[in-house]
Design an enzyme around this catalytic site. Structure first.
Site, mmCIF file in Angstrom:
data_model
loop_
_atom_site.group_PDB
_atom_site.id
_atom_site.type_symbol
_atom_site.label_atom_id
_atom_site.label_comp_id
_atom_site.label_asym_id
_atom_site.label_seq_id
_atom_site.Cartn_x
_atom_site.Cartn_y
_atom_site.Cartn_z
ATOM 1 N N ASP A 1 40.081 31.750 37.864
ATOM 2 C CA ASP A 1 39.306 32.669 37.151
ATOM 3 C C ASP A 1 37.786 32.160 36.310
ATOM 4 O O ASP A 1 37.701 32.627 35.120
ATOM 5 C CB ASP A 1 40.358 32.866 35.724
ATOM 6 C CG ASP A 1 41.765 33.278 36.036
ATOM 7 O OD1 ASP A 1 41.975 33.766 37.243
ATOM 8 O OD2 ASP A 1 42.591 33.338 35.281
ATOM 9 N N CYS B 1 45.465 29.665 31.503
ATOM 10 C CA CYS B 1 45.732 29.693 32.827
ATOM 11 C C CYS B 1 45.731 28.417 33.628
ATOM 12 O O CYS B 1 46.409 28.043 34.365
ATOM 13 C CB CYS B 1 44.623 30.618 33.669
ATOM 14 S SG CYS B 1 45.175 32.448 32.878
ATOM 15 N N LYS C 1 45.287 37.776 40.191
ATOM 16 C CA LYS C 1 46.585 37.332 39.713
ATOM 17 C C LYS C 1 46.718 38.315 38.373
ATOM 18 O O LYS C 1 45.588 38.713 37.903
ATOM 19 C CB LYS C 1 46.678 35.934 39.381
ATOM 20 C CG LYS C 1 45.708 35.505 38.332
ATOM 21 C CD LYS C 1 45.873 33.732 38.328
ATOM 22 C CE LYS C 1 45.100 33.499 37.121
ATOM 23 N NZ LYS C 1 45.353 33.951 35.896
#
Length: 182
Positions: A10, A119, A86
């Site tokens: 990310d 995350c 995701k």
């Protein structure tokens, strides 16, 4: 030596200063992640990039099709590198990551990206639970300040607390220089 893969989590525009969820020290994390990415490329290691996407309103963070979901240019994948979307903090959940790693014979993973308290934490714990050897490159990750019940927690303390917790049992937490042997 066991086969290793790099998981880049990310590193997206949403986390930059103009995004909906700006992170502290993101520039440093991206620069260090880039060094790790370059080393993995040079070593011929599998590199898997993740892009968080959220269905729903274009005003929400990580809304599908917005600039916020785009990977930051300095950490962007090149041709031949895998990019997976995701929808949850854990990069293994509903993404096919485990099958990809297992099919490639990967035993060890290196994790960089954002956010340390979400995350990175969820993906690291899942990788450990699946039996991979896990290394988190702490200075190639970034987070934000948080608060709980009126207690303000600065980003540096959030990051340190999560890195310490992961290092306690789930991963080897190292600096970029330590990982690269500089």
């Amino acid at each position: 030596m066991a086969k290793r893969a790099l998981i880049v989590v990310d590193l997206q525009n949403e986390y930059e200063a103009g995004g909906k969820l700006p992170l502290e020290r993101l520039d440093r994390a991206v620069a260090n992640a880039r060094r790790v990415i370059d080393a993995a490329r040079d070593a011929g290691e599998l590199i898997v990039h993740f892009r968080h996407e959220a269905p729903g309103s274009a005003d929400a963070p990580f809304a599908v099709g917005t600039n916020g979901t785009e990977i930051i240019a300095a950490a962007a994948p090149i041709d031949g590198e895998t990019v997976l979307a995701k929808h949850y903090p854990n990069a293994f959940r509903d993404t096919g990551l485990k099958a990809l790693l297992d099919d490639a014979g990967v035993a060890d993973v290196v994790i960089v990206g954002a956010m340390s308290h979400m995350c990175i934490d969820a993906t690291t714990r899942a990788a450990f639970d699946f039996g991979y050897g896990v290394t988190v490159v702490g200075d190639a990750c970034a987070t934000m300040a948080l608060s709980h019940e009126g207690v303000e927690v600065p980003a540096a303390q959030v990051h340190a607390a999560f890195m310490a917790a992961l290092a306690f049992a789930y991963a080897r937490v190292v600096s970029t220089s330590d990982l690269l042997g500089a």
